[in-house]
Write a protein that holds these residues in place. Structure first.
Motif, mmCIF file in Angstrom:
data_model
loop_
_atom_site.group_PDB
_atom_site.id
_atom_site.type_symbol
_atom_site.label_atom_id
_atom_site.label_comp_id
_atom_site.label_asym_id
_atom_site.label_seq_id
_atom_site.Cartn_x
_atom_site.Cartn_y
_atom_site.Cartn_z
ATOM 1 N N PRO A 78 -33.405 -72.238 -18.584
ATOM 2 C CA PRO A 78 -33.364 -70.916 -17.935
ATOM 3 C C PRO A 78 -31.948 -70.481 -17.550
ATOM 4 O O PRO A 78 -31.632 -69.285 -17.610
ATOM 5 N N ILE A 79 -31.097 -71.412 -17.192
ATOM 6 C CA ILE A 79 -29.715 -71.070 -16.847
ATOM 7 C C ILE A 79 -28.982 -70.538 -18.070
ATOM 8 O O ILE A 79 -28.273 -69.526 -18.003
ATOM 9 N N VAL A 80 -29.153 -71.203 -19.197
ATOM 10 C CA VAL A 80 -28.481 -70.764 -20.424
ATOM 11 C C VAL A 80 -29.032 -69.421 -20.893
ATOM 12 O O VAL A 80 -28.269 -68.534 -21.292
ATOM 13 N N LEU A 81 -30.338 -69.241 -20.804
ATOM 14 C CA LEU A 81 -30.935 -67.958 -21.201
ATOM 15 C C LEU A 81 -30.452 -66.814 -20.314
ATOM 16 O O LEU A 81 -30.127 -65.728 -20.809
ATOM 17 N N SER A 82 -30.392 -67.051 -19.017
ATOM 18 C CA SER A 82 -29.920 -65.986 -18.127
ATOM 19 C C SER A 82 -28.436 -65.701 -18.340
ATOM 20 O O SER A 82 -27.999 -64.548 -18.227
ATOM 21 N N ALA A 83 -27.648 -66.718 -18.696
ATOM 22 C CA ALA A 83 -26.232 -66.485 -18.985
ATOM 23 C C ALA A 83 -26.070 -65.650 -20.249
ATOM 24 O O ALA A 83 -25.223 -64.740 -20.291
ATOM 25 N N TYR A 84 -26.872 -65.920 -21.268
ATOM 26 C CA TYR A 84 -26.805 -65.118 -22.497
ATOM 27 C C TYR A 84 -27.224 -63.665 -22.250
ATOM 28 O O TYR A 84 -26.606 -62.737 -22.770
ATOM 29 N N VAL A 85 -28.276 -63.481 -21.446
ATOM 30 C CA VAL A 85 -28.739 -62.123 -21.142
ATOM 31 C C VAL A 85 -27.683 -61.378 -20.337
ATOM 32 O O VAL A 85 -27.393 -60.205 -20.593
ATOM 33 N N THR A 86 -27.082 -62.060 -19.373
ATOM 34 C CA THR A 86 -26.025 -61.431 -18.568
ATOM 35 C C THR A 86 -24.831 -61.062 -19.431
ATOM 36 O O THR A 86 -24.264 -59.971 -19.291
ATOM 37 N N ARG A 87 -24.439 -61.934 -20.333
ATOM 38 C CA ARG A 87 -23.320 -61.637 -21.234
ATOM 39 C C ARG A 87 -23.650 -60.438 -22.126
ATOM 40 O O ARG A 87 -22.802 -59.567 -22.342
ATOM 41 N N PHE A 88 -24.882 -60.374 -22.607
ATOM 42 C CA PHE A 88 -25.296 -59.258 -23.444
ATOM 43 C C PHE A 88 -25.231 -57.943 -22.675
ATOM 44 O O PHE A 88 -24.741 -56.936 -23.181
ATOM 45 N N ILE A 89 -25.703 -57.948 -21.437
ATOM 46 C CA ILE A 89 -25.732 -56.720 -20.638
ATOM 47 C C ILE A 89 -24.324 -56.300 -20.253
ATOM 48 O O ILE A 89 -23.979 -55.121 -20.316
ATOM 49 N N ILE A 90 -23.482 -57.240 -19.880
ATOM 50 C CA ILE A 90 -22.113 -56.901 -19.482
ATOM 51 C C ILE A 90 -21.328 -56.330 -20.669
ATOM 52 O O ILE A 90 -20.545 -55.409 -20.494
ATOM 53 N N ARG A 91 -21.577 -56.814 -21.843
ATOM 54 C CA ARG A 91 -20.861 -56.274 -23.011
ATOM 55 C C ARG A 91 -21.326 -54.879 -23.375
ATOM 56 O O ARG A 91 -20.634 -54.167 -24.087
ATOM 57 N N ARG A 92 -22.490 -54.464 -22.876
ATOM 58 C CA ARG A 92 -22.986 -53.123 -23.171
ATOM 59 C C ARG A 92 -22.497 -52.086 -22.175
ATOM 60 O O ARG A 92 -22.693 -50.907 -22.378
ATOM 61 N N ILE A 93 -21.875 -52.502 -21.082
ATOM 62 C CA ILE A 93 -21.341 -51.560 -20.103
ATOM 63 C C ILE A 93 -19.993 -51.080 -20.635
ATOM 64 O O ILE A 93 -19.094 -51.874 -20.859
ATOM 65 N N PRO A 94 -19.826 -49.780 -20.815
ATOM 66 C CA PRO A 94 -18.594 -49.280 -21.459
ATOM 67 C C PRO A 94 -17.312 -49.553 -20.671
ATOM 68 O O PRO A 94 -16.269 -49.758 -21.242
ATOM 69 N N VAL A 95 -17.384 -49.564 -19.357
ATOM 70 C CA VAL A 95 -16.171 -49.748 -18.545
ATOM 71 C C VAL A 95 -15.667 -51.176 -18.627
ATOM 72 O O VAL A 95 -14.468 -51.430 -18.724
ATOM 73 N N ILE A 96 -16.589 -52.150 -18.656
ATOM 74 C CA ILE A 96 -16.202 -53.554 -18.623
ATOM 75 C C ILE A 96 -16.044 -54.118 -20.025
ATOM 76 O O ILE A 96 -15.044 -54.735 -20.356
ATOM 77 N N GLY A 97 -17.075 -53.964 -20.868
ATOM 78 C CA GLY A 97 -17.133 -54.621 -22.162
ATOM 79 C C GLY A 97 -16.151 -54.092 -23.127
ATOM 80 O O GLY A 97 -15.700 -54.705 -24.031
#
Length: 97
Positions: A78-97
């Motif tokens: 679950p830790i690895v899955l949540s890290a992958y989901v968080t990385r995916f979401i952060i890369r979709r934010i235009p200001v950060i990613g």
């Protein structure tokens, strides 16, 4: 002398207001939006929960479970899955990613 002190104070105040406070507000807003968005995705069932991953591991035989318990895989997946989901979401934010 008073003009130099006033100029330095004005520069310091503008630095604090322009860079520190504005960045804090922007990043807090991004953090709040992302955390609330994740809660909506989890409650709607679009993201896997930790219980779903644990129940998916129920079919593994006991001889394999010994080694999986040594490496604490039930907590790691679950830790690895949540890290992958968080990385995916952060890369979709235009200001950060």
């Amino acid at each position: 002398m008073f003009g130099i002190v006033l100029s330095a104070l004005n520069m310091a105040l503008s630095f604090i207001l322009r860079s520190i406070i504005v960045k804090f507000v922007i990043f807090f807003a991004l953090f709040f939006v992302v955390t609330e968005f994740i809660q909506v995705l989890i409650s709607s069932g679009l993201l896997p929960s930790a219980n779903g991953v644990s129940s998916g591991l129920a079919g593994i035989p006991s001889s394999v479970w010994y080694f999986l318990d040594l490496f604490n895989v039930t907590a790691g997946i679950p830790i690895v899955l949540s890290a992958y989901v968080t990385r995916f979401i952060i890369r979709r934010i235009p200001v950060i990613g």
